[in-house]
Write an enzyme that holds these catalytic residues in place. Structure first.
Site, PDB file in Angstrom:
ATOM      1  N   ASP A  36      -0.070   7.781  14.735  1.00  0.00           N
ATOM      2  CA  ASP A  36      -0.556   8.068  13.288  1.00  0.00           C
ATOM      3  C   ASP A  36      -0.364   9.631  13.093  1.00  0.00           C
ATOM      4  O   ASP A  36      -1.090  10.336  14.026  1.00  0.00           O
ATOM      5  CB  ASP A  36      -1.851   7.516  13.139  1.00  0.00           C
ATOM      6  CG  ASP A  36      -2.238   7.408  11.690  1.00  0.00           C
ATOM      7  OD1 ASP A  36      -1.748   8.174  10.912  1.00  0.00           O
ATOM      8  OD2 ASP A  36      -3.105   6.430  11.306  1.00  0.00           O
TER       9      ASP A  36
ATOM     10  N   ASP B 213       0.550   9.719   7.670  1.00  0.00           N
ATOM     11  CA  ASP B 213      -0.768   9.539   6.736  1.00  0.00           C
ATOM     12  C   ASP B 213      -0.409  10.342   5.441  1.00  0.00           C
ATOM     13  O   ASP B 213       0.273  11.469   5.548  1.00  0.00           O
ATOM     14  CB  ASP B 213      -1.809  10.354   7.594  1.00  0.00           C
ATOM     15  CG  ASP B 213      -3.269  10.355   6.701  1.00  0.00           C
ATOM     16  OD1 ASP B 213      -3.491   9.532   6.598  1.00  0.00           O
ATOM     17  OD2 ASP B 213      -3.611  11.234   6.300  1.00  0.00           O
TER      18      ASP B 213
ATOM     19  N   GLU C  38       2.417   6.231   4.184  1.00  0.00           N
ATOM     20  CA  GLU C  38       1.347   5.884   3.380  1.00  0.00           C
ATOM     21  C   GLU C  38       1.643   6.586   2.221  1.00  0.00           C
ATOM     22  O   GLU C  38       1.265   7.848   1.956  1.00  0.00           O
ATOM     23  CB  GLU C  38       0.163   6.511   4.265  1.00  0.00           C
ATOM     24  CG  GLU C  38      -1.369   5.963   3.379  1.00  0.00           C
ATOM     25  CD  GLU C  38      -2.457   6.754   3.774  1.00  0.00           C
ATOM     26  OE1 GLU C  38      -3.489   5.968   3.611  1.00  0.00           O
ATOM     27  OE2 GLU C  38      -2.574   7.926   4.155  1.00  0.00           O
TER      28      GLU C  38
ATOM     29  N   HIS D  38      -7.948   0.622   8.670  1.00  0.00           N
ATOM     30  CA  HIS D  38      -8.884   1.324   8.731  1.00  0.00           C
ATOM     31  C   HIS D  38      -9.668   2.151   7.712  1.00  0.00           C
ATOM     32  O   HIS D  38     -10.730   2.399   7.832  1.00  0.00           O
ATOM     33  CB  HIS D  38      -8.788   2.436   9.915  1.00  0.00           C
ATOM     34  CG  HIS D  38      -7.594   3.727   9.331  1.00  0.00           C
ATOM     35  ND1 HIS D  38      -6.310   3.168   8.917  1.00  0.00           N
ATOM     36  CD2 HIS D  38      -7.883   4.731   8.781  1.00  0.00           C
ATOM     37  CE1 HIS D  38      -5.792   4.324   8.406  1.00  0.00           C
ATOM     38  NE2 HIS D  38      -6.730   5.229   8.317  1.00  0.00           N
ATOM     39  N   ASP D  39      -9.236   1.814   6.720  1.00  0.00           N
ATOM     40  CA  ASP D  39      -9.661   2.492   5.375  1.00  0.00           C
ATOM     41  C   ASP D  39     -10.182   1.318   4.247  1.00  0.00           C
ATOM     42  O   ASP D  39     -10.557   1.729   3.272  1.00  0.00           O
ATOM     43  CB  ASP D  39      -8.475   3.304   4.444  1.00  0.00           C
ATOM     44  CG  ASP D  39      -8.480   4.709   5.026  1.00  0.00           C
ATOM     45  OD1 ASP D  39      -9.413   5.068   5.904  1.00  0.00           O
ATOM     46  OD2 ASP D  39      -7.308   5.348   5.042  1.00  0.00           O
TER      47      ASP D  39
END
Length: 540
Positions: free
Chosen positions: A99, A200, A242, A316-317
């Site tokens: 990531d 990200d 993302e 995770h968000d």
């Protein structure tokens, strides 16, 4: 070199390392914990681990604030541990996907420490600065975590731009020296043997703050092509962006089959539907089911043959999907399996977030038991605006990122088998009922249902390359579609809600072979679907 487009038939499992498995009793997950659980992941059948950031970081935003891109955080172990993880994962047939946060760094990165010293410092232009006077902001842009997007630095008498925390200054991609540094970082990890990268908020790197442009800036795709040409093409690596702002047209650029940009994108249109229109995620609204189906249909059909989807419910968000759109009570197992069926039957690369394969649920903690920086920024702002504590807690229960960040539930021992110490965030109290140990050897568990779905995707090319056709778009309860590649044809039928419904499955084709279903075949009526029932048929 990896086979071209190998990632189209891969299954990716996301690990939030600080919450996955602790082996040294400090309450934080670590590299050795992931190594310990590789047999579990191999049994599940996944091909890749997407590893949330493990770089050296002050942890202001749980590692998404990187202070050294070419080192690992001691919280997780040493670089030798990381290299061992990459190697051991490969022995289990699993690649590591890193990531990578390239929009901003930590304010404790050596680049930013130097950048603050003077305007003449060679690192100053690695960040986004604007002249001004203290107290007179360059413009009224806001940061995602609250407050202004501009922060004054008296040493240089300038403001720096930050789209997230004040400790996450934005990098200046207009600087070619900065871009070369980033390509070198990517290649450093490629040389370590990783299988790819999740990028990200990559749609923010082309920002133009003076024009209040954050996403989809004019040079964005130029930058991404340059990055890919210098890095990912070396070994056909996975590169997933993302991209909260993506439309299908933009996604076709990102995931062009010519490989000039990225392998695929995360788009979030379906994820934003259960909030009030034009408002924030905390402003809750019921899921508009017809709109939900329209969004999936759009992305499945418009990218067919000219782009590639990522398929996901959780990360995770995001809150836990079984709590969000399933039923965390009576029909937890059935609804978790239904949601898995609906997703894994579509075209794209499926992602499983840790614990999703167990049906892990949201939590309801006291405010002080949460850890999410975003949550506390929202709470402070909205309390000042007059919202009650009770109103805000309802939003927090539904949407806080901490729902996904509670420790992985391995077994019924203290702290769910995650740690022998005090966990960094409280374990979900329902771990005694929901845990891996209870599910791995139980034939009809959620875990083993995911295994069967993954096996189907590996056995049936139609699930990778078949055309998607939505059925009965106007139905108020059924989500059904076809997959067809000319050689094989599948029918996927899901009852999205918790009541029994009549649905004429038998009229869809004369000869149907049931491949998988989330209820036992006993007492099954072909044209009746029980609460949250899901089936995949082959049409012969």
């Amino acid at each position: 070199m990896l086979k071209k487009d190998w990632w189209k038939s891969a299954i990716i499992y996301q690990i939030y390392p600080r919450s996955f498995q602790d082996t040294n009793g400090d309450g934080f997950g670590d590299f050795q914990g992931i190594i310990k659980r590789l047999p579990y992941l191999e049994k599940l059948g996944i091909d890749c681990i997407w590893l949330c950031p493990v770089y050296r970081s002050p942890q202001d935003d749980n590692g998404y604030d990187i202070s050294d891109y070419c080192d690992v955080d001691p919280m997780f172990g040493t670089m030798a541990d990381m290299e061992e993880l990459i190697g051991k994962a490969r022995e289990h047939g699993i690649y590591i996907v890193m990531d990578l946060v390239l929009n901003h760094s930590s304010d404790e990165h050596k680049w930013f420490i130097e950048a603050k010293k003077s305007r003449e410092n060679p690192y100053h232009d690695y960040y986004v600065w604007r002249d001004g006077k203290e107290g007179v902001l360059p413009n009224d842009m806001k940061a995602a975590f609250g407050g202004s997007a501009w922060e004054w630095v008296p040493e240089v008498e300038q403001y720096y731009f930050h789209q997230f925390s004040v400790k996450q200054p934005d990098l200046n991609w207009e600087n070619p020296k900065l871009r070369q540094e980033l390509w070198d970082i990517i290649n450093f990890w490629i040389d370590k043997g990783v299988g790819g990268f999740r990028l990200d908020v990559i749609d923010l790197v082309g920002k133009v703050p003076d024009e209040k442009i954050t996403s989809n800036g004019p040079k964005l795709h130029e930058y991404i092509k340059e990055m890919t040409a210098h890095t990912f093409v070396r070994d056909n690596l996975i590169s997933v962006g993302e991209t909260w702002s993506a439309t299908p047209e933009i996604a076709k650029l990102y995931s062009n089959p010519d490989g000039s940009e990225l392998s695929m994108v995360f788009q979030f249109e379906h994820i934003c539907l259960d909030q009030q229109e034009g408002k924030e995620k905390w402003d809750l609204a019921p899921l508009p089911f017809h709109k939900f189906k329209e969004v999936w249909n759009k992305w499945q059909t418009e990218l067919y043959g000219c782009g590639w989807n990522s398929l996901f419910w959780d990360n995770h968000d995001l809150p836990r999907i079984v709590s969000r759109w399933g039923d965390e009570g009576q029909y937890r197992e059935e609804s978790a399996k239904m949601l898995a069926t609906l997703l894994h039957g579509m075209q794209g690369t499926p992602y499983i977030y840790q614990g999703e394969e167990l049906g892990m649920t949201n939590v309801k903690y006291e405010l002080e038991e949460y850890r999410d920086i975003e949550l506390f920024g929202m709470y402070k702002e909205r309390r000042a605006q007059g919202y009650t504590h009770e109103e805000l807690m309802e939003s927090i229960y539904a949407k806080t990122r901490d729902n996904a960040r509670t420790p992985m539930q391995w077994d019924t021992t203290e702290q769910a088998g995650f740690t022998t110490g005090k966990p960094w965030i409280k374990v979900n109290p329902n771990y005694t009922e929901i845990n891996a140990a209870e599910q791995v050897d139980r034939e009809n568990s959620i875990f083993n249902y995911y295994r069967k779905l993954i096996q189907l995707r590996k056995e049936l090319p139609v699930l990778t390359d078949g055309k998607f056709t939505m059925l009965d778009m106007d139905h108020n309860q059924i989500f059904a579609y076809l997959r067809d590649n000319g050689e094989d044809k599948l029918l996927v039928v899901c009852n999205f809600y918790g009541n029994t419904v009549d649905y004429a499955v038998s009229e869809k084709a004369e000869d149907l072979e049931l491949l998988i279903g989330n209820y036992t075949e006993e007492n099954m009526q072909t044209d009746v679907l029980r609460p949250y029932e899901a089936r995949i048929y082959r049409i012969r």
